[in-house]
Scaffold this motif. Sequence first.
Motif, mmCIF file in Angstrom:
data_model
loop_
_atom_site.group_PDB
_atom_site.id
_atom_site.type_symbol
_atom_site.label_atom_id
_atom_site.label_comp_id
_atom_site.label_asym_id
_atom_site.label_seq_id
_atom_site.Cartn_x
_atom_site.Cartn_y
_atom_site.Cartn_z
ATOM 1 N N ALA A 1 37.728 49.474 33.724
ATOM 2 C CA ALA A 1 37.045 49.290 35.005
ATOM 3 C C ALA A 1 37.538 48.042 35.727
ATOM 4 C CB ALA A 1 35.540 49.215 34.798
ATOM 5 N N SER A 2 38.087 47.087 34.961
ATOM 6 C CA SER A 2 38.583 45.870 35.606
ATOM 7 C C SER A 2 39.655 46.195 36.643
ATOM 8 C CB SER A 2 39.141 44.909 34.556
ATOM 9 O OG SER A 2 40.338 45.429 34.013
ATOM 10 N N ARG A 3 40.311 47.339 36.496
ATOM 11 C CA ARG A 3 41.365 47.703 37.439
ATOM 12 C C ARG A 3 40.828 48.307 38.727
ATOM 13 N NH1 ARG A 3 44.241 46.230 38.955
ATOM 14 N NH2 ARG A 3 46.114 47.414 39.205
ATOM 15 N N LEU A 4 39.530 48.539 38.797
ATOM 16 C CA LEU A 4 38.961 49.104 40.020
ATOM 17 C C LEU A 4 38.838 48.064 41.128
ATOM 18 C CD1 LEU A 4 36.179 51.608 38.942
ATOM 19 C CD2 LEU A 4 38.192 52.071 40.321
ATOM 20 N N ILE A 5 38.800 46.789 40.748
ATOM 21 C CA ILE A 5 38.692 45.729 41.744
ATOM 22 C C ILE A 5 40.046 45.578 42.444
ATOM 23 C CG2 ILE A 5 38.176 43.292 42.096
ATOM 24 C CD1 ILE A 5 36.661 43.402 39.386
ATOM 25 N N PRO A 6 40.066 45.705 43.784
ATOM 26 C CA PRO A 6 41.364 45.641 44.472
ATOM 27 C C PRO A 6 42.030 44.274 44.279
ATOM 28 C CG PRO A 6 39.624 46.320 45.987
ATOM 29 C CD PRO A 6 38.956 45.905 44.717
ATOM 30 N N ALA A 7 43.345 44.310 44.018
ATOM 31 C CA ALA A 7 44.090 43.074 43.792
ATOM 32 C C ALA A 7 43.955 42.116 44.968
ATOM 33 C CB ALA A 7 45.555 43.398 43.541
ATOM 34 N N LEU A 8 43.825 42.678 46.175
ATOM 35 C CA LEU A 8 43.739 41.822 47.357
ATOM 36 C C LEU A 8 42.522 40.909 47.319
ATOM 37 C CD1 LEU A 8 44.834 44.119 50.294
ATOM 38 C CD2 LEU A 8 45.560 41.764 49.987
ATOM 39 N N SER A 9 41.399 41.406 46.779
ATOM 40 C CA SER A 9 40.213 40.550 46.758
ATOM 41 C C SER A 9 40.316 39.502 45.660
ATOM 42 C CB SER A 9 38.940 41.393 46.597
ATOM 43 O OG SER A 9 38.972 42.112 45.394
ATOM 44 N N LEU A 10 41.133 39.769 44.627
ATOM 45 C CA LEU A 10 41.340 38.762 43.581
ATOM 46 C C LEU A 10 42.376 37.736 44.012
ATOM 47 C CD1 LEU A 10 41.532 41.125 40.490
ATOM 48 C CD2 LEU A 10 39.561 39.846 41.323
ATOM 49 N N ALA A 11 43.265 38.161 44.914
ATOM 50 C CA ALA A 11 44.369 37.292 45.309
ATOM 51 C C ALA A 11 43.860 36.001 45.938
ATOM 52 C CB ALA A 11 45.285 38.018 46.284
ATOM 53 N N ILE A 12 42.804 36.113 46.737
ATOM 54 C CA ILE A 12 42.323 34.949 47.475
ATOM 55 C C ILE A 12 41.869 33.834 46.522
ATOM 56 C CG2 ILE A 12 40.616 34.156 49.158
ATOM 57 C CD1 ILE A 12 40.768 37.072 50.334
ATOM 58 N N PRO A 13 40.908 34.100 45.614
ATOM 59 C CA PRO A 13 40.521 33.028 44.689
ATOM 60 C C PRO A 13 41.653 32.585 43.757
ATOM 61 C CG PRO A 13 39.425 35.091 44.132
ATOM 62 C CD PRO A 13 40.067 35.291 45.450
ATOM 63 N N ILE A 14 42.483 33.526 43.328
ATOM 64 C CA ILE A 14 43.555 33.142 42.404
ATOM 65 C C ILE A 14 44.514 32.148 43.070
ATOM 66 C CG2 ILE A 14 45.626 33.991 41.216
ATOM 67 C CD1 ILE A 14 44.014 36.417 40.344
ATOM 68 N N VAL A 15 44.872 32.416 44.323
ATOM 69 C CA VAL A 15 45.777 31.506 45.032
ATOM 70 C C VAL A 15 45.110 30.147 45.217
ATOM 71 C CG1 VAL A 15 46.923 31.087 47.240
ATOM 72 C CG2 VAL A 15 47.044 33.343 46.186
ATOM 73 N N LEU A 16 43.852 30.173 45.608
ATOM 74 C CA LEU A 16 43.113 28.935 45.834
ATOM 75 C C LEU A 16 43.068 28.078 44.562
ATOM 76 C CD1 LEU A 16 41.592 27.899 48.358
ATOM 77 C CD2 LEU A 16 39.488 28.760 47.344
ATOM 78 N N VAL A 17 42.695 28.704 43.453
ATOM 79 C CA VAL A 17 42.570 27.978 42.193
ATOM 80 C C VAL A 17 43.939 27.527 41.690
ATOM 81 C CG1 VAL A 17 41.907 28.139 39.758
ATOM 82 C CG2 VAL A 17 40.419 29.096 41.522
ATOM 83 N N ALA A 18 44.921 28.425 41.770
ATOM 84 C CA ALA A 18 46.262 28.088 41.277
ATOM 85 C C ALA A 18 46.825 26.873 41.997
ATOM 86 C CB ALA A 18 47.198 29.287 41.435
ATOM 87 N N LYS A 19 46.614 26.797 43.300
ATOM 88 C CA LYS A 19 47.105 25.644 44.053
ATOM 89 C C LYS A 19 46.388 24.369 43.627
ATOM 90 C CE LYS A 19 48.520 27.847 48.415
ATOM 91 N NZ LYS A 19 49.904 28.117 48.244
#
Lengths: 290, 286
Positions: free
Chosen positions: A126-144
């Motif tokens: 089910a973890s794959r049901l979350i669209p990558a685009l919505s995860l991209a925002i926090p991931i980029v923010l945190v990674a930076k």
Amino acid sequence: MHQHSRLRLTIIYCCAAVLLIGTVGPFLWLVSSSFQYERQLLNRPPQWLPNPIVLDSYREIFEGAILGEESGVPYQSRIFLGSFGNSFAIAGSVAVIAVVVGSLAAYPLARLNFRGRNVLLFGILASRLIPALSLAIPIVLVAKQIGMSDRLITLVFINLSFVLPYVIWLLQSYFKTIPMELEDAGRIDGCSRLQVVIKIILPLARPGLTSAAILAFLVAWGEFLFALLLSETPASYTSTVVVSLFATDVDVSFVSIITAGVVSVIPPIVFALIFQRYIISGLLSGSLKG
Amino acid sequence: MLAILFSAPAVIIIAATILVPFGIAVFLSLHKWNLKRPGRERFIGLENYTDWLTDSDFWQPLQTTFIFAIGAVLVIVIISLLVALLLNEKFPGRGLLRALLLVPWAIPSVVNALLWKWLLNPQYGLFNAIWYDLGIITEYQNVLGSMPSVMIWLVIAYSWIHIPLATLLLLSGLQTIPGDIYESAIVDGAGIFQRFLYITLPMLRSMLSIVIIFEMIFALKVFDIIFVLTAGGPADATNVLGWTIYTETFRKLDFGAGSSIAMLLGAITLGMAILFYVFLDRGVEQ
């Protein structure tokens, strides 16, 4: 009846010809274009086959990588080979780690009856049901913020989480096909669980492991969104990012753009064709490249 | 205990890159959070959501997304079904054709976009040359420069790399249908179309549902091909929600607004998946 089967074959081969052109035609045109002079590409009507076979655009990529700015080739051509190496490093690591970590997780899911087994399996999928685009925002923010942006290891990690659900699903269904008796025999001989997995299950599951590794490699190789968002310098560009830089630039010659496209699909296509049996059986056991 | 130990690495990786970011995304979507205005972040409840839901900048891309997704699913399912039916017949060369299907499948979406950009080039594209030679057009066309042709070609280009997997799945579904059902149908005098309609389609229904649901989920979150082929243009004609999220977040740097629209897209995708599942699954039982 003979008349009938000849008609049947004729119809089938007509359809097959259309399918063949539709399947490989567009790509072969890209390959053919990459071996022509730029001025030939601008001809009307277009030239179907390269004559002569021109390797200039391929040489450009190597010269650009070695000589850098001195070579006088476009910026994208200079950084392309490096990005190709990055893609290899990322996709290769993802494939290896995904199979190791994935087999470990898939084994208990296939073999042990523990509480929460179904919840775990369902949760992973089910973890794959979350669209990558919505995860991209926090991931980029945190990674930076934690200084993990612009590093290959971050992309390895992210690609891993995208391929692991598929790999685990594929491997647990493959492990189930291995007879339990073999494992019991190993246990009686005094092997621990881990030894059983390493010495008995994994060697028998080699076709399943191969298809999982190839699928993981192909998904990671083609990943674009995170590669685009998490790279800031050419040092961490992947080949898909450089291809997009090529394709959205109007000042670069067509033949350079096309050649980059061709070179960047050589690894996935070669792997896909060599391992086609494994891939088709892997795909059909419920794994998807998306 | 062993199960926890073995699956721990996988679960940790998935949780760290999916569950944790998801939590942060929910958090961001409830805040005013624009990187262009640092220090002004504050909790605003559902305001981002209500702003989007009352804004045509949401509804217009939503409509475009659905037009694209429905078109893509139709093209993919119809062509895949035809190809699967062909590959289900026995003839020499079938294995080779099946293997070659993996060529488009293995091509990354960004390279696919580059490929179609070249094929459809308004001055030098192969397609223009072919149409011109066949007398279909009298001068070269920029099909990516106007509606509705840009949407049609976007759907075709997108579908080209998605058809192979759908075909293989449908083919595996076809191969589970026992041959003797067809034989007795032939004895009863059923023609080829009747056999397709009354045997193949009903027996293929569950696999067909799976393909439709998966392709719908993928198509609703399309992004890569848009980035290279059209950049949402011309004049927002291909501005799907995936593209809106990208521009809102990474060009306007409004992470709050971007997160909330991404959540809306996620909810829509999930909703569609459930709707299709219930609808198609009920059909199977009947």
